[in-house]
Design an enzyme around this catalytic site. Sequence first.
Site, PDB file in Angstrom:
ATOM      1  N   LYS A 189       0.828  -1.208   0.000  1.00 26.33           N
ATOM      2  CA  LYS A 189       0.000   0.000   0.000  1.00 26.33           C
ATOM      3  C   LYS A 189       0.863   1.260   0.000  1.00 26.33           C
ATOM      4  O   LYS A 189       0.631   2.196  -0.761  1.00 26.33           O
ATOM      5  CB  LYS A 189      -0.931   0.001   1.211  1.00 26.33           C
ATOM      6  CG  LYS A 189      -1.867   1.203   1.256  1.00 26.33           C
ATOM      7  CD  LYS A 189      -2.658   1.274   2.549  1.00 26.33           C
ATOM      8  CE  LYS A 189      -3.651   0.163   2.693  1.00 26.33           C
ATOM      9  NZ  LYS A 189      -4.552   0.349   3.864  1.00 26.33           N
ATOM     10  N   GLU A 228      10.135  -5.963   3.627  1.00 24.95           N
ATOM     11  CA  GLU A 228      10.316  -7.262   2.969  1.00 24.95           C
ATOM     12  C   GLU A 228       9.926  -7.187   1.494  1.00 24.95           C
ATOM     13  O   GLU A 228      10.632  -7.700   0.610  1.00 24.95           O
ATOM     14  CB  GLU A 228       9.477  -8.335   3.680  1.00 24.95           C
ATOM     15  CG  GLU A 228       9.844  -8.568   5.136  1.00 24.95           C
ATOM     16  CD  GLU A 228       9.063  -7.690   6.094  1.00 24.95           C
ATOM     17  OE1 GLU A 228       9.014  -8.030   7.285  1.00 24.95           O
ATOM     18  OE2 GLU A 228       8.488  -6.657   5.656  1.00 24.95           O
ATOM     19  N   GLY A 271      -4.991  -4.749   5.392  1.00 24.13           N
ATOM     20  CA  GLY A 271      -4.277  -5.726   4.580  1.00 24.13           C
ATOM     21  C   GLY A 271      -4.931  -7.086   4.530  1.00 24.13           C
ATOM     22  O   GLY A 271      -5.071  -7.694   3.465  1.00 24.13           O
ATOM     23  N   ARG A 272      -5.372  -7.593   5.674  1.00 24.34           N
ATOM     24  CA  ARG A 272      -5.960  -8.939   5.701  1.00 24.34           C
ATOM     25  C   ARG A 272      -7.382  -8.965   5.153  1.00 24.34           C
ATOM     26  O   ARG A 272      -7.982 -10.035   5.055  1.00 24.34           O
ATOM     27  CB  ARG A 272      -5.892  -9.492   7.120  1.00 24.34           C
ATOM     28  CG  ARG A 272      -6.562  -8.635   8.177  1.00 24.34           C
ATOM     29  CD  ARG A 272      -6.163  -9.111   9.581  1.00 24.34           C
ATOM     30  NE  ARG A 272      -6.667  -8.263  10.642  1.00 24.34           N
ATOM     31  CZ  ARG A 272      -6.091  -7.138  11.044  1.00 24.34           C
ATOM     32  NH1 ARG A 272      -5.009  -6.705  10.438  1.00 24.34           N
ATOM     33  NH2 ARG A 272      -6.599  -6.446  12.046  1.00 24.34           N
ATOM     34  N   GLU A 301      -4.386 -11.982  13.852  1.00 27.83           N
ATOM     35  CA  GLU A 301      -3.960 -10.591  13.762  1.00 27.83           C
ATOM     36  C   GLU A 301      -5.102  -9.651  14.131  1.00 27.83           C
ATOM     37  O   GLU A 301      -4.875  -8.574  14.681  1.00 27.83           O
ATOM     38  CB  GLU A 301      -3.437 -10.276  12.361  1.00 27.83           C
ATOM     39  CG  GLU A 301      -2.730  -8.925  12.268  1.00 27.83           C
ATOM     40  CD  GLU A 301      -1.982  -8.731  10.962  1.00 27.83           C
ATOM     41  OE1 GLU A 301      -0.770  -9.024  10.921  1.00 27.83           O
ATOM     42  OE2 GLU A 301      -2.618  -8.286   9.976  1.00 27.83           O
ATOM     43  N   HIS A 353      -3.349 -38.425   9.432  1.00 28.78           N
ATOM     44  CA  HIS A 353      -2.154 -39.247   9.606  1.00 28.78           C
ATOM     45  C   HIS A 353      -1.032 -38.468  10.280  1.00 28.78           C
ATOM     46  O   HIS A 353       0.139 -38.860  10.195  1.00 28.78           O
ATOM     47  CB  HIS A 353      -1.694 -39.795   8.250  1.00 28.78           C
ATOM     48  CG  HIS A 353      -2.635 -40.816   7.689  1.00 28.78           C
ATOM     49  ND1 HIS A 353      -2.473 -42.171   7.882  1.00 28.78           N
ATOM     50  CD2 HIS A 353      -3.787 -40.668   6.984  1.00 28.78           C
ATOM     51  CE1 HIS A 353      -3.468 -42.822   7.287  1.00 28.78           C
ATOM     52  NE2 HIS A 353      -4.279 -41.927   6.736  1.00 28.78           N
ATOM     53  N   LYS A 367       9.604  -5.013  13.819  1.00 30.06           N
ATOM     54  CA  LYS A 367      10.104  -4.307  12.638  1.00 30.06           C
ATOM     55  C   LYS A 367      11.100  -3.223  13.035  1.00 30.06           C
ATOM     56  O   LYS A 367      12.156  -3.051  12.417  1.00 30.06           O
ATOM     57  CB  LYS A 367       8.944  -3.676  11.861  1.00 30.06           C
ATOM     58  CG  LYS A 367       8.019  -4.648  11.169  1.00 30.06           C
ATOM     59  CD  LYS A 367       6.939  -3.875  10.428  1.00 30.06           C
ATOM     60  CE  LYS A 367       5.982  -4.782   9.688  1.00 30.06           C
ATOM     61  NZ  LYS A 367       4.942  -4.014   8.964  1.00 30.06           N
TER      62      LYS A 367
END
Length: 526
Positions: free
Chosen positions: A210, A216, A267-268, A353, A384, A493
């Site tokens: 954004k 990153e 964001g999410r 979050e 399993h 961060k």
Amino acid sequence: MSTPMPTPIRCDQTAPWPLLAAHFSARGQRLDLRQAFAQDAQRFEHFSQCAPHLFADLSKNLWERDTEALLLDLARSCGLEQHRAALLAGQAVNNTENRAALHTLLRRPAGLAWPGDRPETAQRLADVHATLDAMLAYAERVRGDDAITDVVNIGIGGSDLGPHMAVLALEEFRIPGKRFHFVSNVDGHELHGVLQGLRPESSLFLVASKTFTTDETMTNARSALAWFAAAGGRDVARHFAALTTHTEAAGALGITTCFGFWDWVGGRYSLWSAIGLPLAIAIGAQGFRDLLAGAHAMDGHFRSAPLAQNLPVRLGLLDVWYRNFHGFASRCIAPYHAALRRYPAYLQQLEMESNGKRVAQDGAPLAHATAPVLWGEPGTNGQHAFFQMLHQGRDVLPLEIVAVRQAAHPLPGHHEKLLANALAQAQALMLGQASADGHRHFPGNRPSTFILLESLSPASLGALIALQEHRVFVSGSLWGINSFDQWGVELGKTLAKDLRQRLASGDAAGLDGSTAGLLRRLRAGA
């Protein structure tokens, strides 16, 4: 700027809260599902329901009608209906940032007004559709460009998890002849591995950030640009596009194709915005519109269905019951469809979050727990691996199954076995198995929820995701927290910036003993 919304009433400060505690002590903690079904012939009918594009069975959960009635009283006492109206109308439900959380507007049809809309909503909706139309037109151009064989999305968090999950989930609808790659980790092994299989002339990079400052993402973007130039790539403007509001920063890197979004899109919750561009390229403009339509249908259900027949509300209330009264600290997600393999990871961010908070909206510490830990794997793989613990471990871990009635493949026998396994696990968790041999004894009475889609399509996936978004809002509203900020990601961060400089210089002054020791160890070969 949005009008601040009055602070909701916290669940532990309402009259129904002690009544629920008394109910749990007297009956809830001893509820036996096997007896509950024997005593209530209509239990399945009461605790199951249809919602847009899906069906949910909540009857194998550790609650009864009286429990749900008390939980509904709790929701009303907390002002859930008013808080829901504020969310959908565009009030500043994100109180710490004084922002709306209007992700539902991203999937609302053009020109559609809802009662209670704020004056600026109509213009916002027009802006949404102008951006959507431009993005989908670009997606169609890319789909029609046979020279582009590889699409690489560079993002992190919501700019990766949503589109990555959805592109995998809708692989049946994906355009042939194009491969889709997702790079999120700043670990260079991930980007390097993707780049090794690419040619610059046939690759399109989508840089999703954004602000165009996410460390990153920008590290990976600059490395991709450097690779592109070193490999003989030409015309950055053709082979790179940005999903950002910071067009100047993108332009400084030679990226001129940009699609923006707004500060009221978290964001999410951004899959429905320009962040969904890789999905739009994968499934086409109509497929993406179908995804939005499915989500909008669930929005309508959440907005207008009575609380007692409102599936996101019922799921959110169940989450409060489990977390705060039973004390269940986690929930296992088991999608019985291989294409939904990233669905558990997507839900981890969405719920943990959003609701992984220890303070109320006013900043005061909470006296009750909030979000559970979400985790899981697809279908029979989990059986399993960790299902042993679900069946015979000391901890009770609620299971949420997502199954799809219609298969999208032609292989005979597979889908019947898959669905039989999904049904069997829920049944076995509830019924258990008595045995004098303790190793073979299954206590049973373990809860599960079963969500069934008719088919895995853009519309049903959109509805499923919107269901989970609203469920998270419901539980967060009752807990009295802000589900739309994420200050908890900031401290790491900030410290990382300082430590990156220290790794280069070797300066360990002022660090704690452990961090200083690790820094020296990491620099031992320098």
